[in-house]
Design an enzyme around this catalytic site. Structure first.
Site, mmCIF file in Angstrom:
data_model
loop_
_atom_site.group_PDB
_atom_site.id
_atom_site.type_symbol
_atom_site.label_atom_id
_atom_site.label_comp_id
_atom_site.label_asym_id
_atom_site.label_seq_id
_atom_site.Cartn_x
_atom_site.Cartn_y
_atom_site.Cartn_z
ATOM 1 N N ASP A 8 0.846 -1.197 0.000
ATOM 2 C CA ASP A 8 0.000 0.000 0.000
ATOM 3 C C ASP A 8 0.889 1.257 0.000
ATOM 4 O OD1 ASP A 8 1.005 -0.394 2.555
ATOM 5 O OD2 ASP A 8 -0.747 0.434 3.565
ATOM 6 N N ASP A 13 6.993 1.303 2.632
ATOM 7 C CA ASP A 13 6.848 0.313 1.559
ATOM 8 C C ASP A 13 7.867 0.584 0.454
ATOM 9 O OD1 ASP A 13 4.074 1.033 2.695
ATOM 10 O OD2 ASP A 13 3.669 -0.904 1.771
HETATM 11 CA CA CA Z 1 2.790 -0.596 4.091
#
Ligand code: CA
Length: 313
Positions: A8, A13
């Site tokens: 996401d 990330d």
């Molecule tokens: Ca994440």
């Protein structure tokens, strides 16, 4: 190691993606995306940008726009900026090319094509994973290893439901389905995250490495300096820690296997991962809880990834 990354994206990330994409022993076969830190409309271009900056071509499969039951809220923007990558002022333009197949369908297809070969790492809410399980109940058995960043192991959360961690809080039902279905998984919790930070002096050194990827690292973290919240002792690495122990399991210094499930109905605890530390049986021990990680190894991974030579796609 053949990896599928569900993400996401999200600043952390992005760091985890760079770590995987530049790691010599990993091949990223596919990236599946989910609404979480920010909406999918931001997540997909963020993944495309990371791929462009690293110089890799990996198929992106767009996934769940909303959690299974809960209404998504954009609380994650407080930590990741409006665009999810820290609203970096020098963000370059980037072309977005998505596969037509839905992420959950792609997960099932890839697992069926390569049974027992793929490592799946989930860095966001588990919506796509739960959908894949409902599409194909044998999906978990076809995955070689499943690792997720999420949950709490001592009820120290980071959400309005104070005992829940963000990824599980956003989609508790998906997390419940996932943990019930996978015979075994590896969990990198919020508590483990806050005990393994990059100290600020080291973070600043990484920002000043004067490489393209270090400039990206500095740029996406420039407006979101956790020093403003002195409760944390350094730069936080939720997803990168999960990626580091996936790529190099020898970095795990301490772990234990317990039965873990998700509270769905608690007035104060909905979305909390419930870990059974007692001798009473609630179910088969299904989750390896990672407690301690070799941070020298993680710092070396950061140094390597930020100094990697960028390929021309
Ligand atoms: Ca994440």
């Amino acid at each position: 190691m053949r990896l599928i990354i569900d993400t996401d994206t999200g600043v952390d990330d992005a760091e985890a993606l760079i770590m995987a994409l530049t790691h010599p022993n990993a091949t990223v076969e596919a990236i599946t995306t989910v609404t979480g830190n920010v909406h999918l409309d931001n997540v997909n271009p963020n993944v495309a940008l990371v791929l462009q900056l690293v110089g890799c071509s990996v198929p992106i499969y767009s996934g769940a726009i909303q959690p299974l039951v809960e209404k998504w809220n954009d609380d994650g923007r407080r930590f990741h900026g409006d665009d999810g990558l820290g609203d970096w002022s020098e963000r370059p333009p980037c072309e977005l090319k998505l596969e037509t197949e839905h992420a959950a369908v792609a997960l099932v297809r890839l697992a069926t094509e390569f049974p027992g070969e793929l490592t799946l790492i989930a860095l966001g809410p588990l919506t796509n994973i739960a959908l894949a399980i409902r599409l194909d109940p044998t999906f978990p058995q076809k995955i070689k290893q499943f690792v997720f960043m999420g949950g709490t192991i001592a009820a120290h959360g980071n959400t309005p439901t104070v005992t829940a961690e963000f990824n599980i809080f956003i989609d508790p039902e998906a997390a419940f389905i996932t943990l019930e279905a996978f015979p075994y998984s590896t969990m990198l919790s919020w508590e483990t995250t806050i005990h393994h930070v990059i100290e600020w002096a080291e973070h600043d050194r990484f920002c000043n490495l004067n490489t393209p990827l270090a400039q990206f690292y500095a740029g996406m973290n420039s407006k979101n300096d956790h020093r403003l919240r002195p409760v944390y002792k350094g730069h936080l690495l939720p997803d990168p820690l999960a990626m580091a122990i996936t790529l190099q399991p020898e970095l795990i210094l301490e772990q234990e296997t317990r039965h873990v499930t998700v509270e769905l109905r608690g007035q104060y605890t909905r979305g909390q991962t419930v870990v059974n530390y007692t001798r009473y049986t609630t179910g088969k021990a299904n989750v390896s809880i990672v407690r301690r990680v070799n941070m020298n190894g993680v710092l070396q991974l950061y140094e390597n990834m930020l100094c990697s030579t960028i390929n021309q796609p």
